[in-house]
Design a protein around this motif. Sequence first.
Motif, PDB file in Angstrom:
ATOM      1  N   GLY A   1      62.688  26.424  53.098  1.00 32.53           N
ATOM      2  CA  GLY A   1      61.951  26.330  54.349  1.00 32.53           C
ATOM      3  C   GLY A   1      61.887  27.665  55.069  1.00 32.53           C
ATOM      4  O   GLY A   1      60.840  28.052  55.605  1.00 32.53           O
ATOM      5  N   HIS A   2      62.996  28.390  55.063  1.00 28.50           N
ATOM      6  CA  HIS A   2      63.035  29.711  55.705  1.00 28.50           C
ATOM      7  C   HIS A   2      62.098  30.683  54.995  1.00 28.50           C
ATOM      8  O   HIS A   2      61.396  31.473  55.645  1.00 28.50           O
ATOM      9  CB  HIS A   2      64.467  30.247  55.698  1.00 28.50           C
ATOM     10  N   LYS A   3      62.081  30.630  53.669  1.00 24.26           N
ATOM     11  CA  LYS A   3      61.201  31.508  52.893  1.00 24.26           C
ATOM     12  C   LYS A   3      59.738  31.235  53.244  1.00 24.26           C
ATOM     13  O   LYS A   3      58.960  32.172  53.486  1.00 24.26           O
ATOM     14  CB  LYS A   3      61.432  31.278  51.402  1.00 24.26           C
ATOM     15  N   ASP A   4      59.349  29.956  53.281  1.00 25.38           N
ATOM     16  CA  ASP A   4      57.972  29.593  53.631  1.00 25.38           C
ATOM     17  C   ASP A   4      57.631  30.035  55.052  1.00 25.38           C
ATOM     18  O   ASP A   4      56.552  30.582  55.305  1.00 25.38           O
ATOM     19  CB  ASP A   4      57.775  28.080  53.511  1.00 25.38           C
ATOM     20  N   ALA A   5      58.549  29.774  55.981  1.00 25.08           N
ATOM     21  CA  ALA A   5      58.308  30.098  57.391  1.00 25.08           C
ATOM     22  C   ALA A   5      58.188  31.604  57.597  1.00 25.08           C
ATOM     23  O   ALA A   5      57.337  32.074  58.361  1.00 25.08           O
ATOM     24  CB  ALA A   5      59.436  29.530  58.255  1.00 25.08           C
ATOM     25  N   LEU A   6      59.039  32.361  56.903  1.00 22.17           N
ATOM     26  CA  LEU A   6      59.005  33.820  57.045  1.00 22.17           C
ATOM     27  C   LEU A   6      57.713  34.391  56.478  1.00 22.17           C
ATOM     28  O   LEU A   6      57.095  35.276  57.084  1.00 22.17           O
ATOM     29  CB  LEU A   6      60.211  34.432  56.325  1.00 22.17           C
ATOM     30  N   GLU A   7      57.293  33.884  55.320  1.00 24.81           N
ATOM     31  CA  GLU A   7      56.040  34.364  54.717  1.00 24.81           C
ATOM     32  C   GLU A   7      54.850  34.067  55.626  1.00 24.81           C
ATOM     33  O   GLU A   7      53.957  34.904  55.784  1.00 24.81           O
ATOM     34  CB  GLU A   7      55.844  33.713  53.346  1.00 24.81           C
ATOM     35  N   PHE A   8      54.849  32.877  56.223  1.00 24.51           N
ATOM     36  CA  PHE A   8      53.750  32.536  57.131  1.00 24.51           C
ATOM     37  C   PHE A   8      53.773  33.423  58.373  1.00 24.51           C
ATOM     38  O   PHE A   8      52.730  33.921  58.812  1.00 24.51           O
ATOM     39  CB  PHE A   8      53.833  31.069  57.532  1.00 24.51           C
TER      40      PHE A   8
ATOM     41  N   ALA B   1      49.570  30.809  53.346  1.00 24.09           N
ATOM     42  CA  ALA B   1      50.951  30.534  53.740  1.00 24.09           C
ATOM     43  C   ALA B   1      51.012  29.366  54.719  1.00 24.09           C
ATOM     44  O   ALA B   1      51.933  28.537  54.668  1.00 24.09           O
ATOM     45  CB  ALA B   1      51.576  31.784  54.361  1.00 24.09           C
ATOM     46  N   GLY B   2      50.027  29.287  55.600  1.00 19.12           N
ATOM     47  CA  GLY B   2      49.984  28.197  56.569  1.00 19.12           C
ATOM     48  C   GLY B   2      49.788  26.851  55.907  1.00 19.12           C
ATOM     49  O   GLY B   2      50.420  25.858  56.298  1.00 19.12           O
ATOM     50  N   LYS B   3      48.943  26.812  54.884  1.00 17.78           N
ATOM     51  CA  LYS B   3      48.709  25.551  54.159  1.00 17.78           C
ATOM     52  C   LYS B   3      49.980  25.070  53.456  1.00 17.78           C
ATOM     53  O   LYS B   3      50.269  23.878  53.414  1.00 17.78           O
ATOM     54  CB  LYS B   3      47.574  25.732  53.153  1.00 17.78           C
ATOM     55  N   VAL B   4      50.736  26.011  52.896  1.00 20.83           N
ATOM     56  CA  VAL B   4      52.004  25.670  52.244  1.00 20.83           C
ATOM     57  C   VAL B   4      52.957  25.038  53.254  1.00 20.83           C
ATOM     58  O   VAL B   4      53.591  24.021  52.986  1.00 20.83           O
ATOM     59  CB  VAL B   4      52.653  26.921  51.603  1.00 20.83           C
ATOM     60  N   CYS B   5      53.034  25.646  54.426  1.00 17.50           N
ATOM     61  CA  CYS B   5      53.925  25.127  55.469  1.00 17.50           C
ATOM     62  C   CYS B   5      53.498  23.748  55.954  1.00 17.50           C
ATOM     63  O   CYS B   5      54.317  22.853  56.109  1.00 17.50           O
ATOM     64  CB  CYS B   5      53.975  26.110  56.650  1.00 17.50           C
ATOM     65  N   ILE B   6      52.207  23.593  56.189  1.00 14.56           N
ATOM     66  CA  ILE B   6      51.699  22.310  56.689  1.00 14.56           C
ATOM     67  C   ILE B   6      51.895  21.205  55.657  1.00 14.56           C
ATOM     68  O   ILE B   6      52.200  20.059  56.001  1.00 14.56           O
ATOM     69  CB  ILE B   6      50.208  22.437  57.067  1.00 14.56           C
ATOM     70  N   ALA B   7      51.774  21.554  54.376  1.00 13.43           N
ATOM     71  CA  ALA B   7      51.935  20.558  53.318  1.00 13.43           C
ATOM     72  C   ALA B   7      53.369  20.058  53.201  1.00 13.43           C
ATOM     73  O   ALA B   7      53.618  18.964  52.690  1.00 13.43           O
ATOM     74  CB  ALA B   7      51.488  21.150  51.982  1.00 13.43           C
ATOM     75  N   THR B   8      54.314  20.863  53.678  1.00 11.95           N
ATOM     76  CA  THR B   8      55.730  20.495  53.531  1.00 11.95           C
ATOM     77  C   THR B   8      56.420  20.202  54.853  1.00 11.95           C
ATOM     78  O   THR B   8      57.598  19.879  54.854  1.00 11.95           O
ATOM     79  CB  THR B   8      56.486  21.625  52.810  1.00 11.95           C
ATOM     80  N   CYS B   9      55.696  20.311  55.952  1.00 11.45           N
ATOM     81  CA  CYS B   9      56.324  20.113  57.267  1.00 11.45           C
ATOM     82  C   CYS B   9      55.316  19.597  58.264  1.00 11.45           C
ATOM     83  O   CYS B   9      54.277  20.210  58.488  1.00 11.45           O
ATOM     84  CB  CYS B   9      56.929  21.425  57.755  1.00 11.45           C
ATOM     85  N   ASP B  10      55.621  18.462  58.880  1.00 15.95           N
ATOM     86  CA  ASP B  10      54.748  17.860  59.880  1.00 15.95           C
ATOM     87  C   ASP B  10      55.202  18.315  61.267  1.00 15.95           C
ATOM     88  O   ASP B  10      55.948  17.624  61.949  1.00 15.95           O
ATOM     89  CB  ASP B  10      54.796  16.337  59.775  1.00 15.95           C
ATOM     90  N   ASP B  11      54.795  19.529  61.651  1.00 15.98           N
ATOM     91  CA  ASP B  11      55.201  20.081  62.935  1.00 15.98           C
ATOM     92  C   ASP B  11      53.954  20.461  63.725  1.00 15.98           C
ATOM     93  O   ASP B  11      53.148  21.261  63.251  1.00 15.98           O
ATOM     94  CB  ASP B  11      56.100  21.318  62.723  1.00 15.98           C
ATOM     95  N   PRO B  12      53.799  19.938  64.939  1.00 17.11           N
ATOM     96  CA  PRO B  12      52.601  20.242  65.744  1.00 17.11           C
ATOM     97  C   PRO B  12      52.444  21.721  66.065  1.00 17.11           C
ATOM     98  O   PRO B  12      51.342  22.186  66.339  1.00 17.11           O
ATOM     99  CB  PRO B  12      52.808  19.419  67.012  1.00 17.11           C
TER     100      PRO B  12
END
Length: 207
Positions: free
Chosen positions: A128-135, A194-205
Amino acid sequence: SHGDGNQNILERTFPSILETKEVLEFHKSVKAFLQSINEAEENMNTPVPVSRVLAKVKEQIKKQREFAKEVSSWKIKAQSLSEKGAHIKSFSQKEDDSIIMNVMASVKEKLVSVTAKSQERQHALDCGHKDALEFQEAFDSMKKQFNNVQNGLEGAYTGLTHKPEQNKEKLDRHKELLKEFVEDQKPYELAMQAGKVCIATCDDPLL
């Protein structure tokens, strides 16, 4: 649960040696230990979803590290209980030996389970940190590009007159900025990817 069952067995089958202070302390320690681990295991069975918002996932990692330290302390406690159980076996009645062994097996089983789940949680948080940092890095790069173009366009319009020949340099710069922006879509594409990856794995508004 399995741990609770062992506690009940312990209470029901130890009367023959419960006269000693050591056994009473051992019994209380095992009961408290299993209760703590059972509560932790229940919480880990329904974890808070791993965030892909950088600030949030950093906070989750901080909490997980604190929990990992607690798990480490439980390992030391379990070793101490194991040694205490072996000592009690040395003076307990023979029929109680298997009960003590079952109790200690339950302690070990619970600890192994919680340790494995803690490691799984840490791995999920690392992803999760890796995805968030890349985004976040991609978004910052895109935002920087947008700001540079916006500032450049605003500068190109500064000082315009009614005489076309005097405005040619500024208009040429305007066209150049737009051309560079259109041709260099990499920051935008990386941010969207990167945003699509995050949205696909995390439901955060916030995403």
